[in-house]
Design a protein around this motif. Structure first.
Motif, PDB file in Angstrom:
ATOM      1  N   TYR A 172     -31.560  16.931 -19.212  1.00 12.06           N
ATOM      2  CA  TYR A 172     -32.828  16.234 -19.301  1.00 12.06           C
ATOM      3  C   TYR A 172     -33.908  17.004 -18.560  1.00 12.06           C
TER       4      TYR A 172
ATOM      5  N   THR B  14     -38.461  16.751 -18.080  1.00 14.49           N
ATOM      6  CA  THR B  14     -39.389  15.737 -17.580  1.00 14.49           C
ATOM      7  C   THR B  14     -40.299  15.156 -18.663  1.00 14.49           C
ATOM      8  N   ASN B  15     -40.029  15.456 -19.928  1.00 11.83           N
ATOM      9  CA  ASN B  15     -40.898  14.966 -21.004  1.00 11.83           C
ATOM     10  C   ASN B  15     -40.938  13.444 -21.090  1.00 11.83           C
ATOM     11  N   ASP B  16     -39.790  12.783 -20.974  1.00 11.41           N
ATOM     12  CA  ASP B  16     -39.775  11.318 -21.038  1.00 11.41           C
ATOM     13  C   ASP B  16     -40.566  10.717 -19.882  1.00 11.41           C
TER      14      ASP B  16
ATOM     15  N   THR C 285     -43.128  12.199 -18.159  1.00 11.46           N
ATOM     16  CA  THR C 285     -44.567  12.403 -18.316  1.00 11.46           C
ATOM     17  C   THR C 285     -45.129  11.642 -19.519  1.00 11.46           C
ATOM     18  N   ALA C 286     -44.270  11.295 -20.480  1.00 12.88           N
ATOM     19  CA  ALA C 286     -44.712  10.497 -21.625  1.00 12.88           C
ATOM     20  C   ALA C 286     -44.708   9.002 -21.316  1.00 12.88           C
TER      21      ALA C 286
ATOM     22  N   THR D  58     -44.007  22.865 -13.991  1.00  8.25           N
ATOM     23  CA  THR D  58     -42.826  22.275 -14.603  1.00  8.25           C
ATOM     24  C   THR D  58     -41.700  23.261 -14.834  1.00  8.25           C
ATOM     25  N   HIS D  59     -42.005  24.461 -15.254  1.00  4.52           N
ATOM     26  CA  HIS D  59     -41.007  25.407 -15.753  1.00  4.52           C
ATOM     27  C   HIS D  59     -40.586  26.424 -14.696  1.00  4.52           C
TER      28      HIS D  59
END
Length: 147
Positions: free
Chosen positions: A14, A16-18, A20-21, A125-126
């Motif tokens: 997983y 961090t998209n979920d 930040t969304a 983030t990356h």
């Protein structure tokens, strides 16, 4: 095109998209496998894999720590109003425990922080090459300890 009958193990990592969304973290009591929620989608994907390929070993990997341009980190930043990244990570760990699925808590084990972020991140983030190597070593160590 993957022949899963020949696969021994998968990782579900997983990011961090979920978070930040602003995805809802936990599924509802009415719908255990609500794919519109962070944990419901995890449980649904594990259920599908275990039903279709019961011999495949699964390792779930939590998101890593991250930071933001405003100087806050994901321990305290309730980015989209649904919780901190630490809340998402904790929910994922708790779901894995309930499902009896091995997990790697890369958020806690990765040793990333505001103090060493410049050495391991290419942006907020990356991970950069050094960070990715650290991440790969962490995953390899966990897999070696399990299997």
């Amino acid at each position: 095109s993957i022949d899963f009958s020949k696969v021994d193990m998968i990782t579900i990592a997983y990011g961090t998209n979920d978070y930040t969304a602003g995805k809802v973290i936990n599924d509802s009591e009415e719908e255990e496998f609500d794919v519109n929620t962070y944990i419901g989608a995890l449980k649904y994907s594990i259920k599908l894999f275990q039903e279709k390929y019961p011999k495949i070993k699964i390792l779930v990997i939590t998101p890593i720590w991250r930071y933001f341009a405003d100087g806050t980190d994901s321990d305290v930043n309730n980015y989209a109003g649904t919780g901190t990244l630490l809340d998402y990570k904790d929910a994922l760990v708790n779901a894995c425990k309930k499902l009896r699925i091995p997990y790697l808590d890369s958020y806690e084990k990765h040793s990333l922080s505001m103090y060493n972020k410049n050495a391991f991140f290419e942006d907020y983030t990356h991970l950069n090459a050094s960070g990715r190597m650290l991440y790969a070593e962490l995953i390899d160590g966990k897999i070696q300890s399990l299997y």
